[in-house]
Design a protein around this motif. Structure first.
Motif, PDB file in Angstrom:
ATOM      1  N   ARG A   1       5.783  -2.707  -0.623  1.00 51.77           N
ATOM      2  CA  ARG A   1       6.153  -4.118  -0.786  1.00 51.77           C
ATOM      3  C   ARG A   1       7.226  -4.224  -1.869  1.00 51.77           C
ATOM      4  N   CYS A   2       8.267  -5.005  -1.554  1.00 52.43           N
ATOM      5  CA  CYS A   2       9.397  -5.102  -2.484  1.00 52.43           C
ATOM      6  C   CYS A   2       9.156  -6.103  -3.591  1.00 52.43           C
ATOM      7  N   HIS A   3       8.135  -6.981  -3.457  1.00 52.68           N
ATOM      8  CA  HIS A   3       7.795  -7.985  -4.472  1.00 52.68           C
ATOM      9  C   HIS A   3       8.963  -8.923  -4.781  1.00 52.68           C
ATOM     10  N   GLY A   4       9.671  -9.343  -3.713  1.00 50.56           N
ATOM     11  CA  GLY A   4      10.683 -10.377  -3.870  1.00 50.56           C
ATOM     12  C   GLY A   4      12.082  -9.886  -4.120  1.00 50.56           C
ATOM     13  N   ALA A   5      12.300  -8.640  -4.469  1.00 48.16           N
ATOM     14  CA  ALA A   5      13.644  -8.095  -4.692  1.00 48.16           C
ATOM     15  C   ALA A   5      13.811  -6.876  -3.792  1.00 48.16           C
ATOM     16  N   GLU A   6      14.863  -6.853  -2.986  1.00 43.65           N
ATOM     17  CA  GLU A   6      15.063  -5.804  -2.001  1.00 43.65           C
ATOM     18  C   GLU A   6      15.154  -4.427  -2.670  1.00 43.65           C
ATOM     19  N   ILE A   7      14.456  -3.462  -2.067  1.00 47.83           N
ATOM     20  CA  ILE A   7      14.462  -2.094  -2.590  1.00 47.83           C
ATOM     21  C   ILE A   7      15.847  -1.492  -2.387  1.00 47.83           C
ATOM     22  N   SER A   8      16.406  -0.922  -3.468  1.00 45.43           N
ATOM     23  CA  SER A   8      17.759  -0.372  -3.418  1.00 45.43           C
ATOM     24  C   SER A   8      17.776   1.154  -3.338  1.00 45.43           C
ATOM     25  N   SER A   9      16.781   1.830  -3.880  1.00 45.31           N
ATOM     26  CA  SER A   9      16.789   3.293  -3.870  1.00 45.31           C
ATOM     27  C   SER A   9      15.380   3.797  -4.162  1.00 45.31           C
ATOM     28  N   TYR A  10      15.234   5.142  -4.123  1.00 46.43           N
ATOM     29  CA  TYR A  10      13.970   5.804  -4.427  1.00 46.43           C
ATOM     30  C   TYR A  10      14.247   6.971  -5.384  1.00 46.43           C
ATOM     31  N   ASN A  11      13.278   7.227  -6.260  1.00 43.53           N
ATOM     32  CA  ASN A  11      13.317   8.380  -7.159  1.00 43.53           C
ATOM     33  C   ASN A  11      12.261   9.381  -6.716  1.00 43.53           C
ATOM     34  N   ILE A  12      12.669  10.645  -6.565  1.00 50.86           N
ATOM     35  CA  ILE A  12      11.753  11.710  -6.151  1.00 50.86           C
ATOM     36  C   ILE A  12      11.623  12.684  -7.309  1.00 50.86           C
ATOM     37  N   ASP A  13      10.384  12.862  -7.800  1.00 47.22           N
ATOM     38  CA  ASP A  13      10.094  13.745  -8.917  1.00 47.22           C
ATOM     39  C   ASP A  13       9.437  15.008  -8.374  1.00 47.22           C
ATOM     40  N   ILE A  14      10.071  16.166  -8.630  1.00 48.29           N
ATOM     41  CA  ILE A  14       9.496  17.446  -8.191  1.00 48.29           C
ATOM     42  C   ILE A  14       9.199  18.347  -9.386  1.00 48.29           C
TER      43      ILE A  14
ATOM     44  N   ALA B   1       9.996 -12.645  -8.719  1.00 47.74           N
ATOM     45  CA  ALA B   1      10.034 -11.280  -8.203  1.00 47.74           C
ATOM     46  C   ALA B   1       9.657 -10.275  -9.292  1.00 47.74           C
ATOM     47  N   SER B   2       9.237  -9.088  -8.863  1.00 45.18           N
ATOM     48  CA  SER B   2       8.813  -8.038  -9.791  1.00 45.18           C
ATOM     49  C   SER B   2       9.248  -6.684  -9.235  1.00 45.18           C
ATOM     50  N   VAL B   3       8.884  -5.627  -9.975  1.00 42.65           N
ATOM     51  CA  VAL B   3       9.206  -4.270  -9.526  1.00 42.65           C
ATOM     52  C   VAL B   3       8.419  -3.963  -8.252  1.00 42.65           C
ATOM     53  N   PRO B   4       8.886  -3.027  -7.422  1.00 40.02           N
ATOM     54  CA  PRO B   4       8.179  -2.730  -6.171  1.00 40.02           C
ATOM     55  C   PRO B   4       6.789  -2.157  -6.430  1.00 40.02           C
ATOM     56  N   ALA B   5       5.971  -2.231  -5.379  1.00 38.99           N
ATOM     57  CA  ALA B   5       4.648  -1.629  -5.438  1.00 38.99           C
ATOM     58  C   ALA B   5       4.762  -0.105  -5.342  1.00 38.99           C
TER      59      ALA B   5
END
Length: 753
Positions: free
Chosen positions: A539-552, A502-506
């Motif tokens: 795509r989660c690339h094998g590890a379920e996505i847990s959160s999102y970061n929003i940069d403004i 697994a890797s970091v998400p796309a």
């Protein structure tokens, strides 16, 4: 002789029909009370033990009448903005004819019931009601005995000044699914609290048929189980709400699928080729009914304990390590998403017995080729391909022992089959493939792919290893190799499999502003201080996505949970922001999305100044803001005019782009409170402070001509009819006199209070 006290026995007869339906009641006391009687006849006799005396004469009596039963609640016939028509039925009069009905109503929870109608009619139209107001009604019946209890309270609402159909409800939600049914539920649309009872219409369309939506349910319930559906089939649903004001727009379309059914049992196993002493090649047919979903697994069982000898997707298997001359029973069942099938019919088969004695020794009968060796024994001749074997004799359905060995070599040929490649993970996107060595091999061919049936040639060269790059994380790959010499190409090796870690998400894609539809009040919208964003999950690339970061553009990005939308709050009005979104899983943070530029809206408009342009005894013409009374463009600022109907409640009597509105059907000389608010594309503005305006008094009606009687030669007595004071306002009379017939100018000569 019996000296005890005799026991009284009472027998009452209720005459429903002559000679029928009599009820005997027994009691030891010389008197008894009975209830729930109407017209009865009774007689009495005295019994002692088993001796029963003669019965008395029959006496008929009738119970006294009573007040009527409580009637059923009145039913709504029709409603307008200022009236409600009700209808009811007569209850049981309990022996006394009903002489009238009493209809009462009240407005609001704190007000008391008031009588609005009393009479024999069974329907009544209540007039002079306020628009968009809920009223409660109850009914009682009365006769000469008295008045019944009141019926249950029924609530009815008058029509709105700007009648409109209900808002569309939210899309239906799936609560439970079956093979041929789906259970759905939905919520009431926004703003339905003050409306009449809503009727919901559920429509369904089978995906792919193109027949359009069909009516499946209609009723007041907010849930429905749709039956008689096809198994493992996708259906689209939408729901509408309807009442006396009309039918709403349909909700959003949602798609749900029924579950697959249990598959049928596979065909009876059979032998693909004749049975061998120690093996059986078994095949079977797929079930005629797969339950709506593909078969994913076949399970082959053998003998009385039914041990599993094969489990996989194929429909054939070679059972090995069997005993010769032994009976075996075989059966098979299959599995799919719908569950496990019943077992098939049982196949009983016997393995052959042991062979007979050895035959004559083998010897070569000529030159060998790369694929053939000519052998002979006695007068027989045999051409062997691929490998050298030892010959035995078949006699009486059995094989004899092997002959003496005969060693022979074939001519040079293609390389042998390589062993399965050994795959070594280096990183999440590369694999090291060492290819097996072979004598005088000039090159190797390596095929690579995701599925075993769709492998493609990736490498061809003399190296015995190859590094594959640019692979997707958390993905299973398959590989096989083939050796090639000057003679030809050998067989492909067995397929080897490897799964990248697994890797970091796309990177997040399709980041956009969430824009609600014009009739959709459920979806969030951007405002002057908020921005509503949505995106597609990468795509989660094998590890379920847990959160999102929003940069403004601030120092630290905003972290949100696992969602596909978010509302940015506490922003500056009319300000442009550069927004990026980044997905995070247990491995780490993925790359940011491309920059999205969004601008916040302006602040909502302030309420305009409300003025009373024209006041009448039963109407008020109100004016606000600057502009024409009927603007041509309806996309600008809209206004919502509220009128106070209770101490704590107001209703909207106008909503639109106009700058004037005439409020009618008011009471004379009465004060009314109004407030106004403006709304535009920026949102709904604040509500203004209450404005108080009063209607004028109505002029008195026209009097009849006065009576003039002479008193003296130059005196006359003038009399006229009098009027009652109007709402406490005294009446003033002006008497006018016309001199001669040549002029039509009256002159007031007296004013009487």
């Amino acid at each position: 002789m019996y000296s005890g006290r005799p026991q009284a026995c009472y027998e009452l007869l209720r005459q429903v029909r002559p000679g029928r339906a009599h009820v005997s009641l027994f009691n030891t006391q010389p008197s008894c009370d009975f209830t729930d009687l109407f017209i009865w006849s009774g007689r009495v006799c005295v019994a002692c033990s088993s001796v029963k005396g003669a019965q008395s004469d029959t006496v008929a009596f009738t119970t006294l009448p009573g007040a009527p039963d409580a009637p059923a609640a009145p039913r709504l016939l029709q409603r307008t903005k200022s009236s409600i028509s009700l209808q009811w039925r007569s209850p049981n009069d309990n022996g006394s004819k009903i002489t009238g009905f009493c209809l009462e109503y009240h407005e609001g929870k704190q007000s008391a019931f008031k009588e609005v109608y009393s009479g024999l009619a069974k329907q009544y139209k209540v007039m002079q009601l306020m628009p968009s107001t809920k009223y409660a009604f109850r009914l009682a019946a009365k006769n000469d005995v008295g008045m019944s209890a009141f019926s249950s309270v029924v609530s009815c609402c008058t029509a709105s000044c700007s009648a409109a159909p209900p808002a569309p409800p939210a899309p239906p939600r799936l609560t439970e699914a079956g093979v041929t049914w789906l259970s759905l539920e939905w919520s009431a649309p926004c703003g339905s609290a003050g409306r009449d009872t809503l009727v919901y219409i559920l429509e369904v369309e089978e995906k792919g048929l193109g027949c359009g939506f069909q009516l499946k349910h209609r009723g007041e319930e907010q849930s429905c189980t749709v039956k008689e559906l096809k198994r493992f089939t996708s259906y689209q649903f939408r729901v509408l709400a309807t009442d006396t004001e009309g039918t709403s727009q349909p909700s959003g379309v949602v798609e749900y699928r029924t579950l697959p059914d249990q598959p049928g049992n596979p065909g009876k196993p059979s032998l693909c080729r004749p049975a061998q002493p120690h093996s059986l090649h078994v095949i079977w047919e797929a079930p005629e009914d797969d339950g709506g979903s593909p078969i994913t697994l076949y399970v082959l069982e053998i003998n009385g304990q039914w041990d599993v000898v094969y489990s996989g997707p194929l429909r054939q298997h070679v059972c090995e390590c069997l005993l010769e001359g032994t009976w075996y029973s075989l059966r098979v069942h299959c599995r799919s998403l719908g569950g496990q099938s019943q077992v098939s019919e049982i196949l009983s088969v016997e393995t052959p017995a042991l062979p007979p004695g050895p035959c004559e020794a083998l010897r070569t009968a000529g030159d060998a080729t790369p694929s053939e060796i000519p052998l002979c024994w006695g007068e027989s001749r045999l051409f062997l391909r691929r490998f050298t074997v030892i010959l035995s004799v078949y006699v009486s359905l059995q094989w004899g022992p092997l002959s003496e060995k005969c060693q022979a070599s074939t001519a040079a040929g293609p390389p042998e089959q390589c062993r399965a490649p050994e795959l070594t993970l280096k990183t999440s996107s590369s694999v090291l493939v060492p290819v097996c060595n072979g004598a005088e091999v000039c090159e190797f061919r390596m095929e690579w792919g995701l599925e075993e049936g769709s492998l493609e040639l990736l490498y061809c060269g003399p190296s015995s290893q190859y590094e594959v790059n640019d692979l997707r994380p958390a993905t299973e790959y398959r590989c096989r190799v083939q050796a090639v010499s000057d003679v030809g190409a050998g067989l492909f090796s067995d397929v080897a499999m490897v799964t990248t870690p697994a890797s970091v998400p796309a990177a997040v894609e399709h980041v956009e502003e969430m824009r609600a539809e014009p009739l959709d009040d459920v979806m969030p919208r951007s405002s002057a201080t908020t921005l509503a964003l949505r995106w597609k999950e990468p795509r989660c690339h094998g590890a379920e996505i847990s959160s999102y970061n929003i940069d403004i553009g601030e120092e630290l990005p905003l972290s949100v949970g696992r969602t596909s939308y978010h509302i940015l709050e506490n922003l500056q009005p009319e300000t442009t922001y550069r927004i990026r979104v980044q997905a995070v899983n247990s491995i780490g943070s993925g790359p940011f999305s491309s920059v999205l530029k969004l601008r916040t809206r302006g602040l909502p408009p302030e309420p305009p100044l409300l003025e009373c342009a024209v006041a009448g005894p039963q109407s008020l013409k109100l004016k606000w803001g600057e502009g024409p009374s009927r603007p041509q463009n309806s996309r600008g600022t809209h206004y919502c005019l509220h009128m106070q109907v209770d101490t704590d409640r107001s209703v909207c009597i106008y909503s639109g782009p106009c700058h004037t509105f005439k409020v009618q059907r008011l009471c004379e000389a009465t004060e009314y409170q109004f407030s106004i608010q403006a709304h535009s594309e920026a949102g709904m503005g604040p509500l203004s402070t209450p404005y108080t305006f009063s209607t004028t008094r109505s002029p008195p009606p026209q009097l009849r001509a006065p009576k003039v009687e002479p008193v003296e030669w130059n005196k006359y007595a003038v009399t006229w009819e009098t009027l009652q004071p109007m709402r406490g306002d005294p009446i003033v009379y002006n008497l006018q006199l016309l001199r001669g017939l040549s002029t039509h100018i009256f002159k007031r000569i007296i004013r009487v209070f």
